[in-house]
Motif scaffolding. Structure first.
Motif, PDB file in Angstrom:
ATOM      1  N   THR A   1       0.828  -1.219   0.000  1.00  0.00           N
ATOM      2  CA  THR A   1       0.000   0.000   0.000  1.00  0.00           C
ATOM      3  C   THR A   1       0.861   1.268   0.000  1.00  0.00           C
ATOM      4  O   THR A   1       0.331   2.373   0.087  1.00  0.00           O
ATOM      5  CB  THR A   1      -0.946   0.060   1.226  1.00  0.00           C
TER       6      THR A   1
ATOM      7  N   GLY B   1       8.443   2.177  -2.573  1.00  0.00           N
ATOM      8  CA  GLY B   1       9.422   1.547  -1.676  1.00  0.00           C
ATOM      9  C   GLY B   1       9.592   0.052  -1.868  1.00  0.00           C
ATOM     10  O   GLY B   1      10.700  -0.479  -1.731  1.00  0.00           O
TER      11      GLY B   1
ATOM     12  N   GLY C   1       5.351  -3.226   7.468  1.00  0.00           N
ATOM     13  CA  GLY C   1       5.309  -2.054   6.584  1.00  0.00           C
ATOM     14  C   GLY C   1       5.094  -0.763   7.362  1.00  0.00           C
ATOM     15  O   GLY C   1       5.783   0.234   7.130  1.00  0.00           O
TER      16      GLY C   1
ATOM     17  N   GLU D   1      12.556   1.758   5.806  1.00  0.00           N
ATOM     18  CA  GLU D   1      11.953   1.359   4.523  1.00  0.00           C
ATOM     19  C   GLU D   1      12.590   0.098   3.921  1.00  0.00           C
ATOM     20  O   GLU D   1      12.758  -0.007   2.712  1.00  0.00           O
ATOM     21  CB  GLU D   1      12.010   2.519   3.520  1.00  0.00           C
TER      22      GLU D   1
ATOM     23  N   GLY E   1      17.239  -4.005   6.834  1.00  0.00           N
ATOM     24  CA  GLY E   1      16.944  -5.352   7.305  1.00  0.00           C
ATOM     25  C   GLY E   1      15.458  -5.630   7.160  1.00  0.00           C
ATOM     26  O   GLY E   1      14.687  -4.734   6.804  1.00  0.00           O
TER      27      GLY E   1
HETATM   28  C1  LIG Z   1      -5.429   4.902   0.445  1.00  0.00           C
HETATM   29  C2  LIG Z   1      -4.122   5.022   1.181  1.00  0.00           C
HETATM   30  C3  LIG Z   1      -4.066   5.801   2.306  1.00  0.00           C
HETATM   31  C4  LIG Z   1      -2.863   5.901   3.028  1.00  0.00           C
HETATM   32  N1  LIG Z   1      -2.838   6.668   4.142  1.00  0.00           N
HETATM   33  C5  LIG Z   1      -1.708   6.749   4.852  1.00  0.00           C
HETATM   34  C6  LIG Z   1      -1.675   7.534   6.046  1.00  0.00           C
HETATM   35  O1  LIG Z   1      -2.665   8.142   6.439  1.00  0.00           O
HETATM   36  N2  LIG Z   1      -0.505   7.588   6.733  1.00  0.00           N
HETATM   37  C7  LIG Z   1       0.622   6.922   6.319  1.00  0.00           C
HETATM   38  O2  LIG Z   1       1.645   6.987   6.975  1.00  0.00           O
HETATM   39  N3  LIG Z   1       0.607   6.182   5.183  1.00  0.00           N
HETATM   40  C8  LIG Z   1      -0.516   6.079   4.452  1.00  0.00           C
HETATM   41  N4  LIG Z   1      -0.533   5.336   3.308  1.00  0.00           N
HETATM   42  C9  LIG Z   1       0.723   4.689   2.830  1.00  0.00           C
HETATM   43  C10 LIG Z   1       0.911   3.231   3.265  1.00  0.00           C
HETATM   44  O3  LIG Z   1      -0.304   2.645   3.651  1.00  0.00           O
HETATM   45  C11 LIG Z   1       1.909   3.155   4.409  1.00  0.00           C
HETATM   46  O4  LIG Z   1       3.158   3.610   3.945  1.00  0.00           O
HETATM   47  C12 LIG Z   1       2.093   1.748   4.990  1.00  0.00           C
HETATM   48  O5  LIG Z   1       2.854   1.879   6.153  1.00  0.00           O
HETATM   49  C13 LIG Z   1       2.760   0.754   4.056  1.00  0.00           C
HETATM   50  O6  LIG Z   1       2.619  -0.555   4.614  1.00  0.00           O
HETATM   51  P1  LIG Z   1       2.644  -1.839   3.664  1.00  0.00           P
HETATM   52  O7  LIG Z   1       2.529  -3.045   4.517  1.00  0.00           O
HETATM   53  O8  LIG Z   1       1.648  -1.709   2.590  1.00  0.00           O
HETATM   54  O9  LIG Z   1       4.129  -1.730   3.078  1.00  0.00           O
HETATM   55  P2  LIG Z   1       4.641  -1.870   1.584  1.00  0.00           P
HETATM   56  O10 LIG Z   1       3.990  -0.886   0.699  1.00  0.00           O
HETATM   57  O11 LIG Z   1       4.584  -3.285   1.168  1.00  0.00           O
HETATM   58  O12 LIG Z   1       6.171  -1.452   1.779  1.00  0.00           O
HETATM   59  C14 LIG Z   1       6.527  -0.160   2.181  1.00  0.00           C
HETATM   60  C15 LIG Z   1       8.024  -0.117   2.461  1.00  0.00           C
HETATM   61  O13 LIG Z   1       8.318  -0.920   3.585  1.00  0.00           O
HETATM   62  C16 LIG Z   1       9.214  -1.987   3.248  1.00  0.00           C
HETATM   63  N5  LIG Z   1       8.747  -3.149   4.014  1.00  0.00           N
HETATM   64  C17 LIG Z   1       7.497  -3.668   4.059  1.00  0.00           C
HETATM   65  N6  LIG Z   1       7.438  -4.657   4.964  1.00  0.00           N
HETATM   66  C18 LIG Z   1       8.676  -4.765   5.509  1.00  0.00           C
HETATM   67  C19 LIG Z   1       9.259  -5.585   6.511  1.00  0.00           C
HETATM   68  N7  LIG Z   1       8.551  -6.515   7.145  1.00  0.00           N
HETATM   69  N8  LIG Z   1      10.563  -5.403   6.823  1.00  0.00           N
HETATM   70  C20 LIG Z   1      11.297  -4.468   6.197  1.00  0.00           C
HETATM   71  N9  LIG Z   1      10.810  -3.672   5.232  1.00  0.00           N
HETATM   72  C21 LIG Z   1       9.507  -3.813   4.896  1.00  0.00           C
HETATM   73  C22 LIG Z   1       9.139  -2.122   1.757  1.00  0.00           C
HETATM   74  O14 LIG Z   1      10.350  -2.619   1.224  1.00  0.00           O
HETATM   75  C23 LIG Z   1       8.882  -0.671   1.343  1.00  0.00           C
HETATM   76  O15 LIG Z   1      10.080   0.044   1.303  1.00  0.00           O
HETATM   77  C24 LIG Z   1      -1.708   5.214   2.572  1.00  0.00           C
HETATM   78  C25 LIG Z   1      -1.781   4.426   1.428  1.00  0.00           C
HETATM   79  C26 LIG Z   1      -2.970   4.321   0.726  1.00  0.00           C
HETATM   80  C27 LIG Z   1      -3.016   3.456  -0.491  1.00  0.00           C
END
Ligand SMILES: Cc1cc2nc3c(=O)[nH]c(=O)nc-3n(C[C@H](O)[C@H](O)[C@H](O)COP(=O)(O)OP(=O)(O)OC[C@H]3O[C@@H](n4cnc5c(N)ncnc54)[C@H](O)[C@@H]3O)c2cc1C
Length: 461
Positions: free
Chosen positions: A80, A85, A148, A205, A209
């Motif tokens: 998301t 990233g 994430g 990010e 690790g």
């Molecule tokens: C509709 C919408 C609304 C949003 N609103 C917000 C908001 O209000 N506030 C906010 O902060 N963000 C928001 N976001 C952004 C997003 O949801 C966040 O950045 C979220 O933290 C990403 O989590 P993810 O699990 O989807 O990570 P991913 O998108 O899969 O990865 C994000 C980053 O983290 C790394 N990563 C993921 N998992 C791990 C792990 N276990 N160990 C090491 N690295 C890892 C990836 O390599 C990448 O660099 C929004 C996104 C959308 C689509």
């Protein structure tokens, strides 16, 4: 520069996680080639293989292979992210945490939840609520996973009072770029033992690790809460009300401003109606307190302040389920604008500078003839400006994007308040923060000398 993924290595990976948890078929890897960035087509990149481990030991074994063979490895949560990233721009391995989805423990005495990296935030909310506990961070997309949200230091609508993820991470388990497993922090409230490695990993990010487990702080839920939706005839008045609200001494859980431009497309997408009269702009305020009476008094006090500062009216949303519904509605703004959007920005400025920043974006909107609908976390200065794909946007996009970021920096701001640097803001980080980038590069080199861990993100080494 990097080692090649051979059939022998793929077999090795299959032996670790089982055949069905290794994918090399291009069709099945489509979902793993991008994140939620609006123009994801532009920065899409396929991995050579997707691997889905089921335990920390398996993650460690996979990373040891990547380390031995010098193969890039990109951790992925729910995808998301809004900065590219988790896009594997050098190919190699995408390590998806999706199977590591167990909530290990809810500790009601220490107020913590321990969960594997692949547990979704919505599952955390549900599980802790069943125990009568509360996890405040609320980024807009609650399908995001624990790992994430930790490594992006996610924020969201409830950060004004409670803070961002950094304030809620007590400990992590992490697999380092050589495959070693390390536990950092724990259930401790205080820990001064040297540099804060925990803080280094929060917001890293995936470049230092792979987080496999998180220990997150919980709270008792506020007994009473109330939401106010406050319409205004001008965005200026709405934003100018924010310091007046904060001067009352009340710290709202959430203090969001919304331009009316985003309401129509969201109503269309959700088939739900915005619950109050339409106006030019709105504040969405959530406050909590120890009793219903107290929370109503706070609501009345804030209503008066808003009316004094130009609000047309104030509407009370008092049930928690309706508040959740509206937070969800707010979470869909992005989705509603996405089709016609080039990018969502998340510049953060000191809260006192929000009005100046938003007014500056209006001037840029006129200068370039591109609409820039805006909503954001007014209480903490983190503003979401959307660059829309109006006529001729392609030729104007780079220059407009740069001027918006320069505006934020000139007001004492930063290029990203919550979505992270990832790929899409790496150039600006280097340009606007060269000294910090140098230090970050030294840290990255020390911890990941072969640059295999999510290479090409935040900084290049
Ligand atoms: C509709 C919408 C609304 C949003 N609103 C917000 C908001 O209000 N506030 C906010 O902060 N963000 C928001 N976001 C952004 C997003 O949801 C966040 O950045 C979220 O933290 C990403 O989590 P993810 O699990 O989807 O990570 P991913 O998108 O899969 O990865 C994000 C980053 O983290 C790394 N990563 C993921 N998992 C791990 C792990 N276990 N160990 C090491 N690295 C890892 C990836 O390599 C990448 O660099 C929004 C996104 C959308 C689509």
């Amino acid at each position: 520069m990097y080692g090649k993924l051979t059939p022998e290595i793929v077999d090795e990976l299959k032996r670790i996680v089982g055949e069905k948890n290794v994918t090399v078929s291009k069709d099945e890897m489509e979902d793993y080639s991008h994140d939620e960035v609006a123009m994801s087509e532009r920065i899409k990149h396929y991995p050579d293989v997707v691997v889905k481990p089921g335990s920390t030991e398996e993650v460690s074994e996979i990373v040891k292979i990547a380390h031995r063979e010098k193969i890039p490895i990109t951790p992925r949560g729910a995808g998301t992210g809004l900065s590219g990233g988790c896009v594997p721009i050098y190919g190699g391995i995408v390590l998806s945490l999706e199977r590591m989805n167990r909530i290990i423990e809810i500790d009601e005495e220490n107020f913590t939840v321990t969960a594997e990296a692949g547990v979704r935030l919505m599952e955390i909310f549900e599980a802790v609520e069943k125990k009568g506990l509360f996890f405040p961070p609320h980024p807009g997309d609650t399908s995001a996973m624990v790992g994430g949200v930790i490594v992006t230091n996610a924020g969201g609508a409830r950060a004004v009072k409670y803070g961002v993820m950094r304030n809620f991470v007590r400990g992590i388990e992490v697999v380092l770029p050589d495959g070693e497993i390390m536990e950092i922090g724990g259930k401790l409230v205080k820990d001064c033992a040297g540099y804060s490695l925990l803080d280094l990993f929060i917001g890293s990010e995936g470049t230092l690790g792979i987080v496999t487990k998180g220990i997150l702080k919980l709270m008792a839920p506020p007994p009473s809460s109330l939401m106010l939706i406050v319409p205004y005839n001008s965005l200026h008045d709405a934003i100018k009300s924010v310091p007046a609200i904060l001067k009352t001494g009340v710290i709202p859980i959430s203090l969001e401003f919304i331009e009316d431009d985003v309401i129509g497309p969201t109503e269309e997408l959700t088939k739900k109606k915005w619950p109050v009269m339409r106006a030019k702009a709105y504040l969405m305020i959530i406050v909590d307190s120890t009793s219903e009476e107290e929370v109503m008094n706070i609501g009345m006090k804030l209503t008066e302040v808003c009316i004094e500062n130009g609000a047309i009216d104030a509407f009370v949303i008092d049930t928690r389920s309706k508040q959740e519904e509206l937070l969800e509605f707010r979470g869909i703004f992005y989705e509603a604008l996405k089709e016609n959007m080039a990018e969502i920005l998340d510049i953060s400025v000191p809260p006192s500078k929000i009005a100046e920043y938003v007014e500056g974006t209006k001037r840029l909107s006129e200068k370039y003839g591109i609409s820039l609908p805006t909503y954001g976390h007014a209480g903490d200065g983190n503003v979401h400006t959307h660059i829309m794909k109006d006529e001729g946007w392609e030729e104007k996009y780079e220059a407009l994007r740069k001027e918006i970021h320069e505006l934020g920096i000139s007001l004492g701001g930063t290029i990203t308040g919550e979505h992270g640097v990832g790929l899409t803001k790496k150039g600006y980080l280097k340009e606007f923060e060269p000294k910090k980038v140098e230090l970050m590069r030294s840290i990255k080199r020390a911890m990941d000398p072969d640059n295999i861990m999510n290479p090409g993100k935040i900084v290049d080494i």
